[in-house]
Design an enzyme around this catalytic site. Structure first.
Site, PDB file in Angstrom:
ATOM      1  N   ASP A  58       1.864   1.225 -11.610  1.00  0.00           N
ATOM      2  CA  ASP A  58       3.182   1.825 -11.402  1.00  0.00           C
ATOM      3  C   ASP A  58       3.878   1.118 -10.246  1.00  0.00           C
ATOM      4  O   ASP A  58       3.254   0.385  -9.494  1.00  0.00           O
ATOM      5  CB  ASP A  58       3.066   3.336 -11.122  1.00  0.00           C
ATOM      6  N   ASP A  60       6.129   1.551  -6.849  1.00  0.00           N
ATOM      7  CA  ASP A  60       6.590   2.473  -5.813  1.00  0.00           C
ATOM      8  C   ASP A  60       7.594   1.760  -4.919  1.00  0.00           C
ATOM      9  O   ASP A  60       7.425   0.574  -4.603  1.00  0.00           O
ATOM     10  CB  ASP A  60       5.407   2.953  -4.960  1.00  0.00           C
ATOM     11  N   ASP A 150      -3.547   2.976   3.934  1.00  0.00           N
ATOM     12  CA  ASP A 150      -5.000   2.967   4.128  1.00  0.00           C
ATOM     13  C   ASP A 150      -5.599   1.597   4.431  1.00  0.00           C
ATOM     14  O   ASP A 150      -6.295   1.419   5.421  1.00  0.00           O
ATOM     15  CB  ASP A 150      -5.716   3.636   2.941  1.00  0.00           C
TER      16      ASP A 150
HETATM   17  P1  ATP Z   1      -3.603   2.082  -8.071  1.00  0.00           P
HETATM   18  O1  ATP Z   1      -3.393   0.750  -8.666  1.00  0.00           O
HETATM   19  O2  ATP Z   1      -4.958   2.630  -8.325  1.00  0.00           O
HETATM   20  O3  ATP Z   1      -2.488   3.069  -8.337  1.00  0.00           O
HETATM   21  P2  ATP Z   1      -2.522   2.115  -5.430  1.00  0.00           P
HETATM   22  O4  ATP Z   1      -2.842   1.279  -4.217  1.00  0.00           O
HETATM   23  O5  ATP Z   1      -1.163   1.969  -5.999  1.00  0.00           O
HETATM   24  O6  ATP Z   1      -3.640   1.807  -6.503  1.00  0.00           O
HETATM   25  P3  ATP Z   1      -1.923   4.884  -5.140  1.00  0.00           P
HETATM   26  O7  ATP Z   1      -2.848   6.045  -5.101  1.00  0.00           O
HETATM   27  O8  ATP Z   1      -0.970   4.768  -6.268  1.00  0.00           O
HETATM   28  O9  ATP Z   1      -2.834   3.592  -5.039  1.00  0.00           O
HETATM   29  O10 ATP Z   1      -1.140   4.904  -3.766  1.00  0.00           O
HETATM   30  C1  ATP Z   1      -0.030   4.059  -3.507  1.00  0.00           C
HETATM   31  C2  ATP Z   1      -0.091   3.549  -2.074  1.00  0.00           C
HETATM   32  O11 ATP Z   1      -0.028   4.655  -1.157  1.00  0.00           O
HETATM   33  C3  ATP Z   1      -1.381   2.809  -1.701  1.00  0.00           C
HETATM   34  O12 ATP Z   1      -1.322   1.445  -2.052  1.00  0.00           O
HETATM   35  C4  ATP Z   1      -1.451   3.027  -0.209  1.00  0.00           C
HETATM   36  O13 ATP Z   1      -0.611   2.124   0.474  1.00  0.00           O
HETATM   37  C5  ATP Z   1      -0.865   4.414  -0.029  1.00  0.00           C
HETATM   38  N1  ATP Z   1      -1.908   5.456  -0.009  1.00  0.00           N
HETATM   39  C6  ATP Z   1      -2.380   6.154  -1.081  1.00  0.00           C
HETATM   40  N2  ATP Z   1      -3.313   7.041  -0.702  1.00  0.00           N
HETATM   41  C7  ATP Z   1      -3.436   6.917   0.643  1.00  0.00           C
HETATM   42  C8  ATP Z   1      -4.232   7.564   1.638  1.00  0.00           C
HETATM   43  N3  ATP Z   1      -5.100   8.507   1.298  1.00  0.00           N
HETATM   44  N4  ATP Z   1      -4.067   7.178   2.918  1.00  0.00           N
HETATM   45  C9  ATP Z   1      -3.170   6.216   3.270  1.00  0.00           C
HETATM   46  N5  ATP Z   1      -2.405   5.577   2.373  1.00  0.00           N
HETATM   47  C10 ATP Z   1      -2.527   5.905   1.092  1.00  0.00           C
HETATM   48 MG    MG Z   2      -0.386   3.179  -7.612  1.00  0.00          MG
END
Ligand code: ATP
Ligand code: MG
Length: 454
Positions: A58, A60, A150
């Site tokens: 997705d 963001d 994170d």
């Molecule tokens: P995926 O491809 O699995 O969606 P993602 O990195 O996009 O991986 P998301 O859960 O969609 O993960 O979260 C989007 C962003 O928000 C992450 O890349 C990170 O920067 C931030 N984020 C998500 N969860 C946390 C957390 N628990 N603590 C700090 N930052 C977080």
């Molecule tokens: Mg994501």
């Protein structure tokens, strides 16, 4: 709090992100924010994935527009989230998340609910006695927004204004070295939010990255604190850990880090009793991964059966040998398990019931020749049970014979279209019956009350 530093700006010529790979909806959103004078960045996992040449799940967007300003700019916007208000822009086949840059709080931000006001003061940031963040909603700068994330590879941004990549915490170097590194002191970051430890393991397993040494040591040190995360969040995270095609490598890392033993202490105890049990679970999870790779996917109930089924079957058999009827022994064992696991993960009742049903049906499918196969094949849990047989067939010769028998049966008796949805799918909305055209009475007067009872 981490101090912002000068970002590294990588111009378009020097990175591989092309607008072609960004969803048109996200691009339009970025352009609109930018044209109204706001900062508009792609942020988080999508930038990481685009730089790796992967297709992001997705897109963001981070901006300095406030939720109210975003709402006024986009008619398809819905503000969501209690802890932090963010905007969901709904398009036909996609939701683009737009959030205002925020920062993690320092102690001066702490506003505790106070007695005089019966806790009605606006809580902007709160940590519990252990340092876990309970509420967090303070707007910040783009740098602060990156530093509250994170891992360094998850804190990169893509600036639509000049198509540059903005790197505030050396995430590009870690991406090149294939490293998962906490931003700031990992002990503090994992204490603020223990789920980050699971995320580290998930990214390492799914991307084939290593976890940087200090980050890894902190996970090993703090693994027992994962039990502080809420059961509903752990249930959600469990699905991401095990249902995206990397369950087996994830499980290996969970085990090495100590997280597995903290998440599922009883199951971990069971694996320690005999050498081959850990390998058996790894094989089952590799079977789940194979289903995902083939595009069949796996339901949560099937995943839980692959993970917990062997232990439950063994426990049920032991009860049966003590004289309890087979089915009753299984049902009681499953009920005990669901109670035990509710301490860690909140498993919906219908998913727990499906796990029980799969194990019960498996016993019937393995009885050769089976009684009333047509009825068994019509059961809603049949497809999951057959997949469970397939996953475990390698470890049990008896299952193999049963599996072959059922495959031959299905060739002759293809399943009907009306098979029920898996237990973990959201119940489908009731289809609204089309209102019949009002019948006319012979005399031309409309009848009151149709067959729909209206
Ligand atoms: P995926 O491809 O699995 O969606 P993602 O990195 O996009 O991986 P998301 O859960 O969609 O993960 O979260 C989007 C962003 O928000 C992450 O890349 C990170 O920067 C931030 N984020 C998500 N969860 C946390 C957390 N628990 N603590 C700090 N930052 C977080
Ligand atoms: Mg994501």
């Amino acid at each position: 709090m981490l101090m912002p530093m000068e970002p590294r700006i990588v111009p378009r010529k020097e990175h591989r992100i092309s607008r072609k790979h960004v969803s048109p909806n996200a691009l339009r959103t970025l352009y609109r924010l930018h044209s109204r004078g706001f900062i508009a960045y792609l942020v988080g996992g999508c930038v990481r994935d685009l730089l790796l040449g992967r297709t992001p799940k997705d897109f963001d967007i981070g901006t300095n527009a406030t939720p109210g300003q975003i709402k006024r700019l986009f008619h398809n916007c819905r503000l969501v989230g209690r802890r932090f208000r963010l905007a969901h822009l709904r398009f036909q086949d996609e939701i683009v998340e737009v959030s205002t840059f925020r920062r993690s709080a320092d102690p001066s931000d702490a506003v505790e609910p106070d007695d005089t006001n019966q806790g009605r003061r606006h809580v902007r940031h709160m940590k519990d006695a252990n340092g876990m963040v309970l509420a967090d909603n303070i707007f910040g700068t783009p740098e602060e927004d990156a530093l509250r994330r994170d891992f360094t590879i998850n804190a990169l941004a893509y600036n639509i204004a000049d198509a540059s990549v903005v790197d505030y915490c050396a995430g590009l170097a870690d991406l090149k070295d294939r490293l998962i590194r906490s931003i700031g002191d990992p002990r503090v970051r994992f204490t603020e939010d223990p789920v980050r430890m699971l995320r580290a393991v998930r990214f390492a397993a799914s991307h084939g990255f290593d976890i940087e040494a200090t980050t890894w040591e902190s996970i090993r040190e703090l693994s027992s604190t994962i039990s502080r995360a809420s059961p509903s969040r752990l249930y959600e995270e469990m699905q991401k850990l095990f249902l995206l095609g990397f369950a087996c490598p994830t499980f290996v890392l969970l085990e090495k880090s100590g997280l597995f033993a903290s998440l599922f202490p009883e199951l971990a105890g069971w694996t320690r009793e005999r050498d081959d049990r850990l390998k058996e679970l790894e094989r089952n999870l590799a079977g789940i991964d194979e289903l995902v790779r083939r595009g069949q996917g796996a339901s949560v109930a099937l995943l839980l059966t692959a993970l917990f089924g062997p232990r439950l079957e063994e426990a049920a058999l032991a009860r049966h040998r003590e004289g309890i009827p087979r089915r009753q022994a299984l049902d009681e064992t499953c009920a005990g398990f669901l109670k035990e696991i509710s301490q860690s993960a909140h498993i919906p009742g219908r998913v727990g019931a499906r796990l029980n049903a799969i194990l019960a049906l498996k016993a019937s499918l393995c009885r050769m020749p089976p009684r009333r196969p047509g009825t068994l094949a019509g059961r809603p849990e049949f497809a999951d049970t057959l997949m469970f047989l397939e996953i475990t067939a390698g470890t049990d010769g008896g299952h193999h014979t049963a599996l072959e028998w059922w495959k031959a049966f299905l060739l002759e008796n293809p399943p009907s279209e009306s098979a029920e949805a898996p237990a973990d799918e959201a119940p489908r909305k009731k289809r609204r019956r089309r209102r019949r055209k009002p019948r006319r009475r012979r005399g031309g007067v409309q009848e009151e009350g149709t067959a729909d009872g209206q």
